[in-house]
Write a protein that holds these residues in place. Structure first.
Motif, PDB file in Angstrom:
ATOM      1  N   PHE A   1      43.545  45.977  33.153  1.00  0.00           N
ATOM      2  CA  PHE A   1      43.837  44.538  32.319  1.00  0.00           C
ATOM      3  C   PHE A   1      44.484  43.516  33.232  1.00  0.00           C
ATOM      4  O   PHE A   1      44.640  42.397  32.997  1.00  0.00           O
ATOM      5  CB  PHE A   1      44.098  44.617  30.970  1.00  0.00           C
ATOM      6  N   CYS A   2      45.612  43.724  32.932  1.00  0.00           N
ATOM      7  CA  CYS A   2      46.946  43.436  33.438  1.00  0.00           C
ATOM      8  C   CYS A   2      46.701  42.870  34.644  1.00  0.00           C
ATOM      9  O   CYS A   2      47.466  41.900  34.883  1.00  0.00           O
ATOM     10  CB  CYS A   2      48.471  44.158  33.378  1.00  0.00           C
ATOM     11  N   VAL A   3      46.642  43.694  35.329  1.00  0.00           N
ATOM     12  CA  VAL A   3      46.077  43.148  36.908  1.00  0.00           C
ATOM     13  C   VAL A   3      45.127  41.757  37.303  1.00  0.00           C
ATOM     14  O   VAL A   3      45.329  41.127  37.753  1.00  0.00           O
ATOM     15  CB  VAL A   3      45.703  44.263  37.970  1.00  0.00           C
ATOM     16  N   LEU A   4      43.759  42.412  35.901  1.00  0.00           N
ATOM     17  CA  LEU A   4      43.084  41.238  36.318  1.00  0.00           C
ATOM     18  C   LEU A   4      43.781  40.204  35.434  1.00  0.00           C
ATOM     19  O   LEU A   4      42.875  38.629  35.548  1.00  0.00           O
ATOM     20  CB  LEU A   4      41.794  41.876  35.502  1.00  0.00           C
ATOM     21  N   LEU A   5      44.055  39.900  34.904  1.00  0.00           N
ATOM     22  CA  LEU A   5      44.613  38.894  33.728  1.00  0.00           C
ATOM     23  C   LEU A   5      45.799  38.214  34.985  1.00  0.00           C
ATOM     24  O   LEU A   5      45.652  36.831  34.957  1.00  0.00           O
ATOM     25  CB  LEU A   5      45.359  39.247  32.398  1.00  0.00           C
ATOM     26  N   SER A   6      46.759  38.469  35.756  1.00  0.00           N
ATOM     27  CA  SER A   6      46.940  38.025  36.291  1.00  0.00           C
ATOM     28  C   SER A   6      46.532  37.097  37.529  1.00  0.00           C
ATOM     29  O   SER A   6      46.882  36.194  38.650  1.00  0.00           O
ATOM     30  CB  SER A   6      48.426  39.271  37.044  1.00  0.00           C
ATOM     31  N   ILE A   7      45.557  37.869  38.526  1.00  0.00           N
ATOM     32  CA  ILE A   7      44.952  37.268  39.332  1.00  0.00           C
ATOM     33  C   ILE A   7      44.019  36.180  38.217  1.00  0.00           C
ATOM     34  O   ILE A   7      43.749  35.170  38.974  1.00  0.00           O
ATOM     35  CB  ILE A   7      43.442  38.156  39.583  1.00  0.00           C
ATOM     36  N   PHE A   8      42.572  36.239  37.396  1.00  0.00           N
ATOM     37  CA  PHE A   8      42.017  35.197  37.383  1.00  0.00           C
ATOM     38  C   PHE A   8      42.542  34.140  36.575  1.00  0.00           C
ATOM     39  O   PHE A   8      41.729  33.226  35.777  1.00  0.00           O
ATOM     40  CB  PHE A   8      40.884  36.258  36.569  1.00  0.00           C
ATOM     41  N   ILE A   9      43.741  34.870  35.018  1.00  0.00           N
ATOM     42  CA  ILE A   9      44.295  33.780  34.158  1.00  0.00           C
ATOM     43  C   ILE A   9      45.738  32.960  35.002  1.00  0.00           C
ATOM     44  O   ILE A   9      45.590  32.153  34.808  1.00  0.00           O
ATOM     45  CB  ILE A   9      44.918  34.422  33.522  1.00  0.00           C
ATOM     46  N   LEU A  10      46.009  34.131  35.220  1.00  0.00           N
ATOM     47  CA  LEU A  10      47.540  33.061  36.018  1.00  0.00           C
ATOM     48  C   LEU A  10      47.723  32.921  36.667  1.00  0.00           C
ATOM     49  O   LEU A  10      48.708  31.866  36.760  1.00  0.00           O
ATOM     50  CB  LEU A  10      48.707  34.948  35.612  1.00  0.00           C
TER      51      LEU A  10
END
Length: 361
Positions: A101-110
């Motif tokens: 979840f942290c990685v996906l959040l970094s790629i697609f939101i952050l």
């Protein structure tokens, strides 16, 4: 100060300990320590680096604490389960859902919000999707296209994740020793001594460095009936660590005397924070979210923050993300720890069938 000569086995059976608050403090120390290189470019002014003449930072101390506790708990986990499948399922559910979840959040939101590239260029850049390799733990990528190029510590999105590979690798070491019936106190003690010797001989890099802490925790679990927790020994251990910190031998003492002190504080009856984790285990969330949030703070304030300001601004935001990660991701995933794969798929099948029937009606 004497704990009536009780051994670690006695305190494990009591099921009351302070491990949750120790891990929480360790995770917070990583955040505090990283505030120095992220705002000054180096660890020269980091307090513990000054105390130990550059031998170790608070962040490195915290990582050592994590690996000592992990070695103890993971060995206990395999010893109690005796089942490699259940063992790895439990370990995977603890690490990967939060990480993914942290990685996906970094790629697609952050990434889309903070990149200095156009959205088209960002999403067409191969490095954007290469960051997904971070989920495997082994192939670690630290940057995303266009993020933090002007920061004092440029480019890095999450510099904390590198330790997770070594953590998971040591899970395999415990499993292999367990399956081959070599998870024995004498063998693990030899492994600890060998890892320590190789590290100080400059061999093995992070593997021997971190395994000497992890194996120290293993040793304390396997010798739990022999090791007694005594306040005078804990005080002596603390004094030895202070003396070695001033004389350049702190790394020699930490894996032995530091490990004793960790478990004294964890199980000592006079230090009572047994209910600290009642509302959740937020240490992992703090660890995986702190670095990107600190980088965001550095960018927002245009590299003008002091280390203390970076810590004070970043900590509450990181804690919010850690709480959300625990309740929405980590805790939910851990519900499947004791469920068989067959029951999981059966529940999913029933859910899908009910959804289809509801739609049809």
């Amino acid at each position: 100060m004497l704990l009536k000569g009780n051994n670690i086995e006695h305190f494990i059976a009591n099921k009351k300990n302070n491990l949750d608050i120790i891990r929480f403090i360790a995770a917070s120390l990583v955040l505090f320590s990283h505030a120095y290189p992220l705002t000054t470019g180096n660890n020269g002014s980091e307090p513990f680096a000054i105390m130990t003449n550059g031998e170790m930072t608070f962040g490195e101390l915290a990582v050592a604490i994590f690996f000592v506790i992990s070695g103890f708990l993971i060995t206990q986990s395999f010893d109690r389960s005796k089942n490699p499948i259940n063992y790895f399922k439990a370990r995977s559910l603890r690490i990967f859902p939060g990480l993914i979840f942290c990685v996906l959040l970094s790629i697609f939101i952050l990434g889309p919000i903070l990149t200095n590239l156009s959205l088209k260029d960002y999403f067409s850049n191969r490095e954007t999707y290469d960051y997904l390799k971070t989920i495997t733990l082994y192939w670690m990528q630290y940057d995303l296209p266009g993020l933090f190029p002007e920061n004092i510590w440029p480019g890095a999105v999450n510099g904390s994740l590198w330790t997770l590979w070594y953590e998971f690798f040591f899970y395999f070491v415990v499993a292999i020793l367990g399956v081959t019936k070599l998870l024995d106190k004498r063998i693990v003690l030899v492994g600890f001594i060998l890892a320590t010797a190789l590290y100080f001989a400059g061999r093995g890099g992070f593997y021997t460095d971190l395994f000497r802490y992890f194996s120290a925790g293993m040793v304390f679990y396997l010798f739990r009936k022999e090791i007694k927790l005594n306040g005078w020994i804990a005080a002596a251990s603390f004094i030895i660590m202070v003396l070695t910190a001033k004389n350049g031998y702190f790394e020699y003492s930490l894996s032995v005397f530091g490990t004793y002190l960790i478990f004294y504080l964890a199980f000592a009856s006079k230090v009572k924070f047994h209910n600290f984790g009642k509302y959740g285990d937020f240490s992992y969330g703090i660890y995986i979210y702190a670095f990107p949030i600190q980088q965001i703070m550095t960018q927002v304030f245009n590299n003008q923050l002091t280390p203390l300001e970076n810590f004070l601004f970043s900590f509450p935001v990181t804690l919010i993300f850690a709480v959300l990660s625990w309740y929405l991701i980590e805790k939910q995933a851990l519900k499947y720890k004791k469920a068989s794969f067959r029951s999981i798929f059966k529940k999913k099948k029933i859910y899908v069938e009910n959804s289809i029937n509801s739609s049809a009606n």
